[in-house]
Design a protein around this motif. Structure first.
Motif, PDB file in Angstrom:
ATOM      1  N   ALA A  37       0.818  -1.216   0.000  1.00 32.66           N
ATOM      2  CA  ALA A  37       0.000   0.000   0.000  1.00 32.66           C
ATOM      3  C   ALA A  37       0.850   1.263   0.000  1.00 32.66           C
ATOM      4  O   ALA A  37       0.441   2.306  -0.529  1.00 32.66           O
ATOM      5  CB  ALA A  37      -0.936   0.001   1.206  1.00 32.66           C
ATOM      6  N   LYS A  38       2.046   1.203   0.583  1.00 32.32           N
ATOM      7  CA  LYS A  38       2.907   2.379   0.694  1.00 32.32           C
ATOM      8  C   LYS A  38       3.439   2.854  -0.665  1.00 32.32           C
ATOM      9  O   LYS A  38       3.951   3.962  -0.778  1.00 32.32           O
ATOM     10  CB  LYS A  38       4.071   2.087   1.628  1.00 32.32           C
ATOM     11  N   GLU A  39       3.317   2.012  -1.677  1.00 36.40           N
ATOM     12  CA  GLU A  39       3.820   2.370  -3.000  1.00 36.40           C
ATOM     13  C   GLU A  39       2.840   3.245  -3.784  1.00 36.40           C
ATOM     14  O   GLU A  39       3.163   3.729  -4.858  1.00 36.40           O
ATOM     15  CB  GLU A  39       4.116   1.100  -3.803  1.00 36.40           C
ATOM     16  N   PHE A  40       1.642   3.459  -3.228  1.00 33.00           N
ATOM     17  CA  PHE A  40       0.603   4.192  -3.949  1.00 33.00           C
ATOM     18  C   PHE A  40       0.259   5.505  -3.238  1.00 33.00           C
ATOM     19  O   PHE A  40       0.186   5.564  -2.018  1.00 33.00           O
ATOM     20  CB  PHE A  40      -0.650   3.329  -4.087  1.00 33.00           C
ATOM     21  N   LYS A  41       0.057   6.557  -4.025  1.00 32.93           N
ATOM     22  CA  LYS A  41      -0.227   7.877  -3.475  1.00 32.93           C
ATOM     23  C   LYS A  41      -1.629   7.977  -2.897  1.00 32.93           C
ATOM     24  O   LYS A  41      -1.882   8.751  -1.977  1.00 32.93           O
ATOM     25  CB  LYS A  41      -0.042   8.949  -4.554  1.00 32.93           C
ATOM     26  N   ASN A  42      -2.554   7.231  -3.467  1.00 36.77           N
ATOM     27  CA  ASN A  42      -3.940   7.290  -3.010  1.00 36.77           C
ATOM     28  C   ASN A  42      -4.621   5.969  -3.288  1.00 36.77           C
ATOM     29  O   ASN A  42      -4.082   5.092  -3.981  1.00 36.77           O
ATOM     30  CB  ASN A  42      -4.695   8.445  -3.683  1.00 36.77           C
ATOM     31  N   ILE A  43      -5.814   5.809  -2.744  1.00 33.34           N
ATOM     32  CA  ILE A  43      -6.529   4.543  -2.887  1.00 33.34           C
ATOM     33  C   ILE A  43      -6.980   4.301  -4.322  1.00 33.34           C
ATOM     34  O   ILE A  43      -7.125   3.147  -4.754  1.00 33.34           O
ATOM     35  CB  ILE A  43      -7.737   4.504  -1.917  1.00 33.34           C
ATOM     36  N   ALA A  44      -7.166   5.368  -5.097  1.00 30.75           N
ATOM     37  CA  ALA A  44      -7.568   5.207  -6.496  1.00 30.75           C
ATOM     38  C   ALA A  44      -6.476   4.515  -7.306  1.00 30.75           C
ATOM     39  O   ALA A  44      -6.755   3.607  -8.097  1.00 30.75           O
ATOM     40  CB  ALA A  44      -7.903   6.567  -7.103  1.00 30.75           C
ATOM     41  N   SER A  45      -5.227   4.928  -7.120  1.00 32.84           N
ATOM     42  CA  SER A  45      -4.128   4.301  -7.847  1.00 32.84           C
ATOM     43  C   SER A  45      -3.909   2.870  -7.371  1.00 32.84           C
ATOM     44  O   SER A  45      -3.557   1.987  -8.158  1.00 32.84           O
ATOM     45  CB  SER A  45      -2.845   5.121  -7.684  1.00 32.84           C
ATOM     46  N   LEU A  46      -4.146   2.617  -6.088  1.00 34.71           N
ATOM     47  CA  LEU A  46      -4.051   1.254  -5.562  1.00 34.71           C
ATOM     48  C   LEU A  46      -5.104   0.361  -6.214  1.00 34.71           C
ATOM     49  O   LEU A  46      -4.809  -0.750  -6.668  1.00 34.71           O
ATOM     50  CB  LEU A  46      -4.246   1.262  -4.047  1.00 34.71           C
ATOM     51  N   LYS A  47      -6.327   0.847  -6.273  1.00 32.89           N
ATOM     52  CA  LYS A  47      -7.411   0.052  -6.849  1.00 32.89           C
ATOM     53  C   LYS A  47      -7.172  -0.211  -8.331  1.00 32.89           C
ATOM     54  O   LYS A  47      -7.453  -1.317  -8.829  1.00 32.89           O
ATOM     55  CB  LYS A  47      -8.743   0.773  -6.639  1.00 32.89           C
ATOM     56  N   ALA A  48      -6.641   0.772  -9.044  1.00 36.62           N
ATOM     57  CA  ALA A  48      -6.325   0.591 -10.460  1.00 36.62           C
ATOM     58  C   ALA A  48      -5.280  -0.503 -10.642  1.00 36.62           C
ATOM     59  O   ALA A  48      -5.359  -1.305 -11.578  1.00 36.62           O
ATOM     60  CB  ALA A  48      -5.834   1.902 -11.064  1.00 36.62           C
ATOM     61  N   ASN A  49      -4.316  -0.553  -9.740  1.00 38.46           N
ATOM     62  CA  ASN A  49      -3.295  -1.602  -9.800  1.00 38.46           C
ATOM     63  C   ASN A  49      -3.901  -2.970  -9.511  1.00 38.46           C
ATOM     64  O   ASN A  49      -3.559  -3.968 -10.159  1.00 38.46           O
ATOM     65  CB  ASN A  49      -2.172  -1.293  -8.809  1.00 38.46           C
ATOM     66  N   LEU A  50      -4.820  -3.017  -8.537  1.00 34.57           N
ATOM     67  CA  LEU A  50      -5.469  -4.282  -8.218  1.00 34.57           C
ATOM     68  C   LEU A  50      -6.246  -4.817  -9.416  1.00 34.57           C
ATOM     69  O   LEU A  50      -6.321  -6.031  -9.639  1.00 34.57           O
ATOM     70  CB  LEU A  50      -6.419  -4.099  -7.027  1.00 34.57           C
ATOM     71  N   LYS A  51      -6.805  -3.923 -10.186  1.00 30.44           N
ATOM     72  CA  LYS A  51      -7.556  -4.333 -11.374  1.00 30.44           C
ATOM     73  C   LYS A  51      -6.658  -5.079 -12.350  1.00 30.44           C
ATOM     74  O   LYS A  51      -7.120  -5.943 -13.106  1.00 30.44           O
ATOM     75  CB  LYS A  51      -8.169  -3.100 -12.052  1.00 30.44           C
TER      76      LYS A  51
END
Length: 349
Positions: A181-195
């Motif tokens: 999670a620390k590699e992402f600036k916000n939850i939106a970019s995290l969710k996009a990566n999960l996709k």
């Protein structure tokens, strides 16, 4: 056969974007200001923007799923400019020129109290006649979001803890590659990566997984967090006072092989500005809980009727909710983040 296949695909898309949800539109009917990775998700909470499109707001080229998320992102400060989706024609309109209908029978987004906007007051009144609610302008709607904020946060927290996190954990552990999670600036970019790294493309599953990954480290950190332990002989490098005498106000800088203690945030900031140096580890004491918290993520109140060992202080809190409650109870004048603290501001305290 072809028509059946088209129907099946159409049905799956409708289900993915909330068939029956008043807020939802098909992705091709939604205007997204950010076309980069993660642009289809709310930067504040990660929710799918087309799925909650009719309550979308834009501020400084950042798109949010709701007025609640805009309020949280601006830390409760009324923005000088903002745009909102016209519920009827689906175009973005100047929020200050829009007419809102508050508290209609249509379900709200991130709030129990719905807030829908229209470019035309006639359209707003027509919607009101069919669905109830009260007419308001943007400033009034923002004020309602302020009043609703704490209760809405409790509602959201209860839902997440009542099953969303558990579902997210299962999805993440069974369908996704591991991420940090620390590699992402916000939850939106995290969710996009999960996709990209999860076998599921279901938005509800991706949202649950994103929330589980994003929120879990914060929850663990809060459970293990402790007080700043001050040596008895530690003196504030700015004023020379023995810091241990005022444990409720302690601030600390971890500067490599040494730790520096201060009798308040104000003196610590004076030291930081004087040294003109970036310190990686800076901690302050939460006013309510007397716990050690990261100074860079803390929220501060100035101009209140509460004074520290050195008089007027920057009083730290873990959340915007705590800061707003304190400011209301103690006549706080300004709420600000760590990055908004300036040298001239500190010198005036």
């Amino acid at each position: 056969m072809f028509s059946k296949l088209c129907f099946a695909l159409s049905l799956s898309v409708s289900l993915a974007f909330g068939a029956g949800m008043f807020q939802s539109v098909e992705p091709d009917k939604a205007t997204l200001v950010n076309t980069k990775q993660g642009g289809e998700y709310c930067m504040n909470c990660g929710m799918n923007l087309p799925k909650f499109y009719k309550t979308n707001h834009i501020h400084k080229d950042t798109q949010y799923c709701s007025l609640h998320c805009l309020y949280e992102a601006t830390r409760g400060n009324l923005p000088s400019e903002a745009k909102v989706v016209d519920t009827k024609n689906l175009n973005f309109a100047d929020a200050y020129k829009a007419t809102y209908v508050i508290g209609s029978s249509m379900k709200g987004t991130m709030s129990q109290n719905s807030k829908y906007a229209f470019s035309s007051i006639e359209d707003a009144k027509e919607f009101q006649a069919q669905n109830g609610g009260s007419i308001a302008n943007f400033e009034e709607a923002f004020e309602v979001a302020k009043k609703d904020f704490l209760s809405d946060k409790k509602m959201i927290k209860a839902k997440r803890e009542g099953g969303v996190y558990e579902k997210g954990k299962t999805v993440y552990e069974t369908k996704c590659q591991k991420v940090n999670a620390k590699e992402f600036k916000n939850i939106a970019s995290l969710k996009a990566n999960l996709k990209e790294v999860c076998s599921t493309k279901n938005d509800a599953e991706l949202q649950a997984a994103a929330l589980y990954i994003w929120d879990t480290p914060k929850a663990k950190e809060q459970k293990t967090i402790s007080k700043i332990m001050v040596p008895k002989d530690a003196k504030c490098p700015v004023c020379g006072m023995f810091v241990a005498k005022n444990p409720s106000w302690v601030a600390m800088i971890n500067d490599g092989d040494k730790e520096l203690y201060f009798d308040g945030v104000k003196d610590m900031m004076k030291f930081i500005f004087k040294e003109n140096k970036k310190f990686n580890q800076i901690f302050v004491t939460n006013y309510y809980k007397l716990q050690k918290i990261d100074a860079k993520t803390a929220i501060y109140v100035i101009g209140s009727d509460v004074y520290g060992p050195m008089g007027s202080e920057l009083i730290p809190f873990s959340t915007i909710e705590e800061a707003r409650t304190f400011a209301k109870d103690h006549d706080g004048k300004t709420i600000l983040s760590f990055d908004e603290i300036t040298k001239s501001l500190v010198e005036k305290l």
